[in-house]
Design a protein around this motif. Structure first.
Motif, PDB file in Angstrom:
ATOM      1  N   VAL A  74       0.860  -1.190   0.000  1.00 43.75           N
ATOM      2  CA  VAL A  74       0.000   0.000   0.000  1.00 43.75           C
ATOM      3  C   VAL A  74       0.892   1.233   0.000  1.00 43.75           C
ATOM      4  O   VAL A  74       1.520   1.559   1.011  1.00 43.75           O
ATOM      5  CB  VAL A  74      -0.941  -0.001   1.233  1.00 43.75           C
ATOM      6  CG1 VAL A  74      -1.781   1.271   1.262  1.00 43.75           C
ATOM      7  CG2 VAL A  74      -1.824  -1.240   1.230  1.00 43.75           C
ATOM      8  N   ASP A  75       0.982   1.898  -1.147  1.00 39.36           N
ATOM      9  CA  ASP A  75       1.815   3.102  -1.237  1.00 39.36           C
ATOM     10  C   ASP A  75       1.005   4.368  -1.485  1.00 39.36           C
ATOM     11  O   ASP A  75       1.556   5.456  -1.633  1.00 39.36           O
ATOM     12  CB  ASP A  75       2.878   2.934  -2.328  1.00 39.36           C
ATOM     13  CG  ASP A  75       2.277   2.629  -3.696  1.00 39.36           C
ATOM     14  OD1 ASP A  75       1.029   2.614  -3.819  1.00 39.36           O
ATOM     15  OD2 ASP A  75       3.056   2.398  -4.634  1.00 39.36           O
ATOM     16  N   TRP A 127      -7.366   1.786   2.431  1.00 36.94           N
ATOM     17  CA  TRP A 127      -6.096   1.639   3.129  1.00 36.94           C
ATOM     18  C   TRP A 127      -5.086   2.653   2.617  1.00 36.94           C
ATOM     19  O   TRP A 127      -5.068   2.968   1.423  1.00 36.94           O
ATOM     20  CB  TRP A 127      -5.576   0.217   2.962  1.00 36.94           C
ATOM     21  CG  TRP A 127      -6.511  -0.780   3.566  1.00 36.94           C
ATOM     22  CD1 TRP A 127      -7.665  -1.272   3.019  1.00 36.94           C
ATOM     23  CD2 TRP A 127      -6.422  -1.341   4.874  1.00 36.94           C
ATOM     24  NE1 TRP A 127      -8.301  -2.125   3.887  1.00 36.94           N
ATOM     25  CE2 TRP A 127      -7.551  -2.190   5.044  1.00 36.94           C
ATOM     26  CE3 TRP A 127      -5.513  -1.222   5.913  1.00 36.94           C
ATOM     27  CZ2 TRP A 127      -7.774  -2.908   6.209  1.00 36.94           C
ATOM     28  CZ3 TRP A 127      -5.724  -1.949   7.086  1.00 36.94           C
ATOM     29  CH2 TRP A 127      -6.845  -2.772   7.218  1.00 36.94           C
ATOM     30  N   PRO A 157      -0.830   4.422   3.400  1.00 32.81           N
ATOM     31  CA  PRO A 157       0.415   4.334   4.182  1.00 32.81           C
ATOM     32  C   PRO A 157       0.407   5.343   5.322  1.00 32.81           C
ATOM     33  O   PRO A 157      -0.202   6.409   5.226  1.00 32.81           O
ATOM     34  CB  PRO A 157       1.497   4.662   3.144  1.00 32.81           C
ATOM     35  CG  PRO A 157       0.794   5.447   2.083  1.00 32.81           C
ATOM     36  CD  PRO A 157      -0.612   4.942   2.042  1.00 32.81           C
ATOM     37  N   LEU A 214      -0.250   1.218   8.643  1.00 31.09           N
ATOM     38  CA  LEU A 214      -1.220   1.677   7.653  1.00 31.09           C
ATOM     39  C   LEU A 214      -2.403   2.295   8.392  1.00 31.09           C
ATOM     40  O   LEU A 214      -2.630   2.005   9.572  1.00 31.09           O
ATOM     41  CB  LEU A 214      -1.718   0.515   6.790  1.00 31.09           C
ATOM     42  CG  LEU A 214      -0.700  -0.290   5.992  1.00 31.09           C
ATOM     43  CD1 LEU A 214      -1.382  -1.489   5.334  1.00 31.09           C
ATOM     44  CD2 LEU A 214      -0.024   0.575   4.932  1.00 31.09           C
ATOM     45  N   THR A 215      -3.168   3.135   7.689  1.00 30.13           N
ATOM     46  CA  THR A 215      -4.469   3.537   8.213  1.00 30.13           C
ATOM     47  C   THR A 215      -5.552   2.843   7.411  1.00 30.13           C
ATOM     48  O   THR A 215      -5.365   2.497   6.236  1.00 30.13           O
ATOM     49  CB  THR A 215      -4.688   5.059   8.134  1.00 30.13           C
ATOM     50  OG1 THR A 215      -4.643   5.484   6.765  1.00 30.13           O
ATOM     51  CG2 THR A 215      -3.660   5.805   8.959  1.00 30.13           C
ATOM     52  N   VAL A 236      -0.175  -6.321   9.293  1.00 32.84           N
ATOM     53  CA  VAL A 236       0.591  -5.345   8.525  1.00 32.84           C
ATOM     54  C   VAL A 236       2.072  -5.620   8.713  1.00 32.84           C
ATOM     55  O   VAL A 236       2.568  -5.707   9.840  1.00 32.84           O
ATOM     56  CB  VAL A 236       0.252  -3.903   8.958  1.00 32.84           C
ATOM     57  CG1 VAL A 236       1.190  -2.902   8.280  1.00 32.84           C
ATOM     58  CG2 VAL A 236      -1.198  -3.581   8.618  1.00 32.84           C
ATOM     59  N   SER A 287       4.761  -1.836   4.761  1.00 33.26           N
ATOM     60  CA  SER A 287       3.641  -1.157   4.105  1.00 33.26           C
ATOM     61  C   SER A 287       2.741  -2.147   3.370  1.00 33.26           C
ATOM     62  O   SER A 287       2.025  -1.772   2.447  1.00 33.26           O
ATOM     63  CB  SER A 287       4.171  -0.111   3.117  1.00 33.26           C
ATOM     64  OG  SER A 287       4.888   0.893   3.800  1.00 33.26           O
TER      65      SER A 287
END
Length: 272
Positions: free
Chosen positions: A34-35, A47, A49, A54-55, A98, A101
């Protein structure tokens, strides 16, 4: 075998149980980097970064639960380097973790878990198959870019192990692995003559190679290599794992007909 290791039958049972467990390799159905803000299949939420993990942004109706609390808004999901990494639960029994990332999604009722019967192994040799090796620590050795763990992160090279396998002398690169029962361990990532055979050949093993773990001595010293304990890498069970390529010196030119071959279903067909 060290005093901390189980006997071979217990080792085999533990490996089969690990493979089919809720956090075992067969349950991993997605590992998505997840970038930027994005959805992640097959779970709910948006989702993104964030420092430390992560959020996730979700509404209460999405059924996302982080650290035991239903999400209704945006919350931080702490990654594996946190003092207390977050636990994530989704609808339908799925779970998330997680790593860096990357969101890993686990399904304990995945098709692979349902199909799995056992890890097929070579028949053990009478009297076992153990060779004595000499470990030499090496500082400053750089790992090839393809020598990575299951998450794709580089593995630190610890040194070399010299031994003789069926009359053939080899000098293998050893990487440092996670401790086992509080003891430091070395890991050998190897291919051998069984790796190049078609998977339906009864003399074959997983084409990308196998792992052997050794207790790490305090400095240079002799080590025992129990080839009956060759194990499959996580990528033999799921495409969601990175698969390390053994360095050239770890491609052993004899058939290591010992240890694990393939994960198979009840009919003996290779799962992956």
């Amino acid at each position: 075998m060290s005093a901390a290791e189980p006997d071979l039958s217990a080792h085999v049972a533990a490996r089969d149980a690990w493979a089919r467990s809720a956090r075992g390799p067969l349950a991993l159905v997605n590992a998505q980097h997840v970038d930027r803000p994005q959805p992640v299949w097959p779970v709910a939420g948006q989702w993104a970064p964030a420092p430390g993990g992560l959020t996730v942004t979700a509404s209460a109706s999405d059924g996302v639960v982080v650290d035991g609390v239903p999400v209704d808004g945006t919350v931080l999901v702490a990654g594996d380097t946190a003092v207390v990494p977050s636990t994530v639960a989704f609808a339908d029994g799925l779970a998330g973790t997680v790593q860096g990332s990357t969101l890993r999604v686990w399904d304990p009722t995945s098709d692979a878990v349902s199909r799995f019967a056992r890890i097929d192994r070579f028949a053990p040799r009478s009297g076992g198959w153990v060779t004595v090796g000499r470990y030499e620590p090496r500082s400053g050795l750089e790992a090839p870019g393809h020598l990575t763990d299951a998450a794709g992160d580089p593995l630190p090279v610890a040194g070399t192990v010299e031994t003789t396998v069926d009359g053939v002398p080899v000098r293998l690169t050893a990487v440092r692995s996670a401790p086992f029962h509080g003891r430091p361990r070395l890991q050998l990532i190897v291919q051998d003559a069984t790796s190049s055979l078609p998977e339906d050949d009864p003399g074959s093993s997983y084409s990308m190679g196998r792992f052997l773990y050794l207790d790490e001595p305090d400095g240079a010293g002799d080590v025992a290599l129990d080839w009956e304990r060759l194990v499959l890498p996580p990528c033999a069970f799921s495409y969601q794992y990175a698969c390390p390529v053994p360095p050239e010196e770890n491609r052993i030119p004899v058939a290591l007909t010992a240890g694990e071959r393939h994960p198979v279903d009840a009919a003996g067909a290779v799962l992956h």
